[in-house]
Design an enzyme around this catalytic site. Structure first.
Site, mmCIF file in Angstrom:
data_model
loop_
_atom_site.group_PDB
_atom_site.id
_atom_site.type_symbol
_atom_site.label_atom_id
_atom_site.label_comp_id
_atom_site.label_asym_id
_atom_site.label_seq_id
_atom_site.Cartn_x
_atom_site.Cartn_y
_atom_site.Cartn_z
ATOM 1 C CG ASP A 51 26.474 -21.669 0.897
ATOM 2 O OD1 ASP A 51 25.950 -22.549 0.258
ATOM 3 O OD2 ASP A 51 26.259 -20.597 0.756
ATOM 4 C CG ASP A 66 -6.422 26.194 4.364
ATOM 5 O OD1 ASP A 66 -5.965 25.337 5.211
ATOM 6 O OD2 ASP A 66 -5.595 26.673 3.417
ATOM 7 C CG ASP A 104 -9.991 17.096 3.817
ATOM 8 O OD1 ASP A 104 -8.854 18.102 3.382
ATOM 9 O OD2 ASP A 104 -9.851 15.908 4.320
#
Length: 614
Positions: free
Chosen positions: A88, A502, A475
């Protein structure tokens, strides 16, 4: 002729050339070798990224071609040929293996890459000695490669297109054939010219001389008995059976699976290289190579997701590469290349009719699937990938390696960046929510607060599992504002409430159970201790804390998952992944008792502790 005594070693043997390349046949015939031509049917499924060097790829391809012919001829009449020769030849520049061009524009880009530069031509050669023993194929394998350096002149546009329009580049690896018109592009050749044509005759004869020394001499090949040819489990571009020489080479065709989804099978084996040592790599080296090349497979997956390949094929496959290219607005050649590699990665199935999704791809990579990780892929293809491309600068300047988790930088993200993070978190939460909710019996709790709960996927699953439970999702304000745009597996419930705040500074909502899921693995020790201390301070006696984190990779491997470098998910933090025992000890030091750990769904560790009385 000086080489005749060497070639004469094969005079009374049945020699087969596993190649239909006319150039190889001419070179060997001119040297006086008598041989049959049996083109190999080996479909080149070798993943170039799995090889440390281009020549290793060429040698392995040559070996597989030769062994396929030897096995097929033995199975046909239970008599193997005496010798099978496989070869090859590839063209490589800057470590990149160049294929046959898919069209004239591709040929232009390929030749332009070679213009004015040196490149290497590698030919891998395998000599397989065969015999039949008790109905089994017994083989001795020797292999080597030859490298030749070729320098192109600076090519003008006129010359480039004149050569391309001749049609010669279209079936040649690297886009040229040195033995024909392509010779006019070459400024010089350093090394074996015939190697560039397609076969290193001089080195081949030296190998024959070495192989036919006295029996038992150092370097003699080892005999290995096998039932059939070795299995090929690596992948990437595939070539036709006659894709040979620097005038041709591997080209995209059938990747990953044969028609019907069945891979060629054969037992594993060890072959001797030209020094008589086995070609199996030590585990450490294999691991290093996996680390070096792993990003290529990742980018293929992420790119296919970005182009919505799996969406196109979901419920519609099999489709041809042209069909897919038309739907994603891309070139046919580029799309076929991408689809072939996806098939080799096991993400797609390929048959004579075209490409279709695997079950995993439809379930997790199509963007509209219930358990889709499409958003997670987009997040890693965007900010995470971008951050790691700047790793060198980050190291020099002391900057963070990866994008900070959303709770740490609430005011530095645009709405789109926030949504991108939320899509990633949402997909992972939907996939794991059922396992987290059922890892322990949470029915004694009547209120819960999911800290950093993002879109509420876990919260809705919790209220679905526990009819008495009320869940608050706590969140960032911008997250809470956007959370309503996301759908969850469970039906929306009035028992799920969103509260903005937070996590690092605001008071935590009261609850009997606090939940932290897939949030802490990126946190440094001081922030982790600070947060857990705040949660502990908010817990009344008897209240609980439920932690769920992705399991460390080395534990997944011990459980039978695919091997991957340990701590891969925590790259950029400088910390080893925390196992359940680590969290258990942390909670116990903070006054939680009866701390339990469980494995959830194969991906997660879940830890539950109850706040002791003061």
């Amino acid at each position: 002729m000086l080489l005749c005594p060497v070639i004469g070693k094969l005079q009374h043997k049945r020699v087969v050339l596993a190649s239909s390349s006319p150039r190889r046949q001419e070179i060997l015939s001119n040297a006086g070798l008598r041989f049959e031509v049996v083109p190999s049917r080996f479909k080149e499924q070798l993943h170039k990224a799995a090889f440390a060097t281009p020549h290793a790829y060429a040698v392995e391809t040559a070996k597989q071609k030769a062994l396929e012919v030897a096995s097929r001829m033995h199975q046909k009449d239970l008599r193997a040929p005496d010798v099978v020769i496989g070869a090859d030849t590839i063209v490589a520049v800057g470590g990149l293996i160049l294929e046959k061009p898919v069209d004239k524009q591709d040929a232009y880009r390929m030749l332009l890459r070679l213009s004015g530069k040196e490149h290497s031509v590698f030919t891998g050669v395998t000599i397989v000695h065969c015999r039949s023993k008790d109905g089994q194929l017994d083989t001795e394998v020797s292999e080597f490669y030859e490298e030749t350096t070729v320098k192109f002149s600076e090519l003008s546009e006129e010359l480039l297109w004149e050569y391309i329009d001749s049609g010669e580049p279209m079936d040649k690896a690297g886009g040229y054939g040195i033995q024909a018109l392509g010779g006019m592009l070459v400024e010089y050749v350093r090394g074996d010219f015939l190697n560039v044509v397609g076969f290193p005759l001089n080195r081949f004869c030296k190998e024959l001389a070495r192989l036919y020394r006295a029996p038992g001499a150092p370097g003699a090949p080892r005999r290995v008995q096998r039932d059939s040819i070795p299995a090929v489990h690596t992948f990437e571009e595939l070539g036709d059976a006659d894709a040979e020489g620097s005038g041709s080479g591997p080209a995209p065709a059938n990747a990953g699976r044969e028609a019907g989804g069945v891979r060629p099978r054969a037992p594993r084996t060890r072959e001797a290289d030209l020094n008589g040592v086995t070609d199996s790599q030590p585990p450490l080296l294999a691991g290093l190579l996996e680390l070096m090349y792993g990003f290529k497979a990742s980018k293929v997956l992420l790119t296919a997701c970005k182009l919505n390949v799996f969406d196109v094929l979901k419920d519609r496959g099999p489709l041809t590469a042209a069909d897919v290219a038309r739907k994603i607005d891309a070139s046919v050649g580029g799309t076929e290349h991408l689809l072939d590699i996806c098939a080799a990665l096991g993400l797609l199935d390929k048959s004579d009719r075209g490409y279709s999704n695997t079950e995993t791809a439809s379930l997790h990579l199509a963007s509209d699937s219930e358990q889709s990780l499409h958003g997670l892929a987009a997040y890693h293809d965007g900010p995470v990938w971008g951050a790691f491309t700047q790793l060198g600068r980050a190291v020099r300047e002391g900057a963070a390696w990866t994008p900070e988790p959303l709770p740490q930088a609430p005011h530095e993200r645009s709405t789109e960046e926030t949504l991108q993070f939320m899509r990633a978190s949402h997909g992972l939460s939907k996939l794991t929510a059922q396992h987290v909710a059922t890892a322990f019996d949470l029915s004694p709790f009547t209120s819960a607060c999911h800290l950093g709960g993002c879109t509420g996927a876990l919260a809705h699953k919790l209220v679905q599992e526990y009819p008495r439970l009320q869940v608050t999702v706590f969140d960032l304000p911008e997250v809470v504002k956007l959370a309503g745009d996301f759908q969850t597996d469970a039906q929306p419930s009035e028992r799920v409430h969103f509260v903005p705040g937070d996590l690092s500074s605001d008071s935590l909502p009261p609850a009997d159970l606090y939940v932290l899921c897939s949030l802490l693995h990126d946190w440094p020790e001081d922030r982790l201790h600070g947060l857990l201390s705040r949660v502990s301070g908010s817990c009344k006696p008897g209240a609980g804390l439920l932690l769920a984190e992705l399991a460390p990779a080395e534990e997944e491997a011990a459980g039978g998952a695919a091997r991957r470098p340990p701590g891969l998910r925590t790259l950029g933090t400088g910390r080893r992944p925390r196992g359940p025992g680590r969290y258990q000890r942390l909670l116990q030091r903070l006054g939680f008792q009866d701390v339990q750990a469980a494995r959830a769904g194969g991906l997660l560790h879940v830890v539950l502790g109850t706040r002791a009385a003061p």
